[in-house]
Design an enzyme around this catalytic site. Structure first.
Site, PDB file in Angstrom:
ATOM      1  CB  SER A 161      50.668 101.083  89.031  1.00 25.40           C
ATOM      2  OG  SER A 161      51.430 100.032  89.598  1.00 25.40           O
TER       3      SER A 161
ATOM      4  CE1 TYR B 270      49.598  98.348  84.168  1.00 22.02           C
ATOM      5  CE2 TYR B 270      51.192  98.559  85.953  1.00 22.02           C
ATOM      6  CZ  TYR B 270      49.875  98.542  85.512  1.00 22.02           C
ATOM      7  OH  TYR B 270      48.846  98.713  86.407  1.00 22.02           O
TER       8      TYR B 270
END
Length: 239
Positions: free
Chosen positions: A134, A147
């Site tokens: 990400s 996350y």
């Protein structure tokens, strides 16, 4: 990489980025195997000609069962895409059970699958591992510490793995998406990239054997981070 004629495994391939990756790889001539937890969505993908296997990759047992189901397959491409948010905000309690599940799915599962499928991949004349991290692996967002931590860990692992396999037939690619319009981001406002466009940019990087696919706005974040990591963190923590 020449995708046509290859066999690709895409985790989390029943919706979102994973499904669009599976569709695009299939359209380019690959045989595609996906996994997911929602049997209804898996059945829909089977109608598209994808081989879909039910699997829960949030546990070691689930990873082993899925890897075992691939023993009779000739795997050329492994795309570690499955993930979950597991986030908590400043006013939310930390759910340790959810945290453990999120860290396993986002970080441990790719390591487990790579470890178990690497012997197969090493026999292929041309192979590839794609780890979907990400943009938040570059600089964390305040609302998603779990996350972000897991994706940053996967980024670090990917870089070291690429170094260790540099003399092998396996190319290691890291894909860093921005905020993409998927079920995981349904509660997020603001601009979101389409899953189709995200998949297109990732596959383009795969075809050209680029080590990183900085997708969409992540290109700008990567530039800012290269100039001033502190500025990148300041921007993203408030994002």
């Amino acid at each position: 990489m020449q995708i046509s004629g290859k066999t690709a495994v895409v985790t989390g391939g029943s919706d979102g980025i994973g499904l669009e990756l599976a569709r695009l790889l299939q359209s380019k001539g690959a045989s595609v195997i996906i996994c997911g937890r929602n049997e209804q969505r898996l059945e829909e993908t089977r109608k598209e000609g994808l081989k879909a296997i039910a699997a829960d990759l949030s546990t070691a047992e689930g990873c082993s069962e899925f890897a075992g189901s691939l023993n009779n397959e000739t795997i050329d491409i492994l795309v570690n895409n499955a993930g979950m948010s597991g986030n908590f905000g400043p006013d939310d309690p930390l759910d340790l059970a959810l945290t453990d599940k999120a860290i396993f799915l986002n970080l441990n599962a790719p390591l487990h699958l790579i470890g178990q499928l690497l012997p197969q991949l090493q026999t292929r004349p041309e192979a590839m591992i794609v780890n979907v991290t990400s943009g938040l692996a570059l600089a964390p967002r305040g609302g998603g510490p779990v996350y972000c931590a897991a994706k940053a860990g996967l980024r670090s692992f990917t870089q070291a793995l690429r170094h260790n396999l540099k003399h092998s037939s396996i190319n290691v690619v890291e894909a860093l998406p921005p905020v993409v319009d998927t079920s995981m981001t349904a509660d997020r406002d603001g601009n979101k990239m389409s899953a189709q466009e995200c998949a297109s940019q990732i596959v383009s990087a795969m075809e050209s054997n680029r080590p990183e696919a900085n997708v969409g706005m992540v290109k700008i974040l990567q530039l800012v981070n290269s100039i001033s990591p502190a500025l990148a963190r300041k921007i993203m923590l408030r994002f």
